[in-house]
Design an enzyme around this catalytic site. Structure first.
Site, PDB file in Angstrom:
ATOM      1  CB  CYS A   1      -1.333  -7.439   4.138  1.00 38.24           C
ATOM      2  SG  CYS A   1      -1.412  -6.210   5.424  1.00 38.24           S
TER       3      CYS A   1
ATOM      4  CB  CYS B   1       1.318  -4.903   6.799  1.00 41.46           C
ATOM      5  SG  CYS B   1       1.338  -6.684   6.945  1.00 41.46           S
TER       6      CYS B   1
ATOM      7  CB  CYS C   1       8.001 -15.206   2.922  1.00 42.34           C
ATOM      8  SG  CYS C   1       7.431 -13.564   3.349  1.00 42.34           S
TER       9      CYS C   1
END
Length: 195
Positions: free
Chosen positions: A33, A109, A117
């Site tokens: 998140c 989220c 990422c």
């Protein structure tokens, strides 16, 4: 003295062979998140609770707040769920050498799902399990607590489904499809009680 691969039976006289295939795999699951203060923390605790010893939960954020939201910790404690080692941390901790090899990465989220990422060692299965942010809830104390409870119930429902998957009998593509389908569920938490 017992050799590697053998153990003494419960009555002490028998030596039993235990093959490596009999050892259950422990799957490492990382929940992401943005702030790592609420949803990902709840999910980490829930997978440790419902994982039946098959899963080890972790959580992190792309821009961690540096503290866990007090209402998240309060809810976990009230429900008797693991909360003592929870801390807000960066996802960079899990992309470094020496970090646990992660088998599954779930974004909880929408902001984190849209961010680039890190490259996760071990090529984990990934999915997006978006949940409304309880930390953004406004209103009375009761309304804010209810937002945390709703997030927990949604995550709990998904984690129970995930923990029940027969991972040892599914190939990677089938697992990826199943975890994606779990994330697309639109759970109605109205009137449900947390376990």
């Amino acid at each position: 003295m017992l050799r590697a691969g053998y153990r003494r039976g419960a009555h002490g006289n028998r030596v039993l062979r235990q093959g490596l295939n009999d050892v259950a795999k422990l799957y490492n699951v990382l929940f992401l998140c943005t702030g790592n203060s609420a949803r990902s923390i709840l999910a980490e605790s829930l997978i440790d609770h419902w994982g039946g010893g098959r899963f080890k939960g972790y959580s992190a954020g792309s821009f961690p707040k540096g503290r866990v939201h007090p209402l998240a910790l309060d809810l976990l404690r009230k429900l008797g769920l693991p909360s003592e080692r929870m801390r807000s941390k960066s996802w960079d901790e899990f992309a470094r050498p020496g970090a646990p090899v992660i088998d599954f990465v779930f974004t909880v989220c929408d902001e984190a799902a849209g961010e680039p990422c890190p490259i996760w060692p071990g090529n984990p299965v990934t999915a997006h399990w978006g949940v409304p942010d309880p930390a953004a809830a406004t209103g009375t104390e009761t309304e804010r607590r209810n937002a945390f409870r709703a997030a927990l119930l949604t995550l709990e429902s998904r984690i129970k489904l995930f923990a029940g998957l027969p991972l040892d009998t599914l190939d990677r593509i089938a697992v990826a499809r199943k975890v994606d389908a779990i994330g697309r569920r639109r759970d109605d938490v109205t009137g449900q009680a947390a376990s």
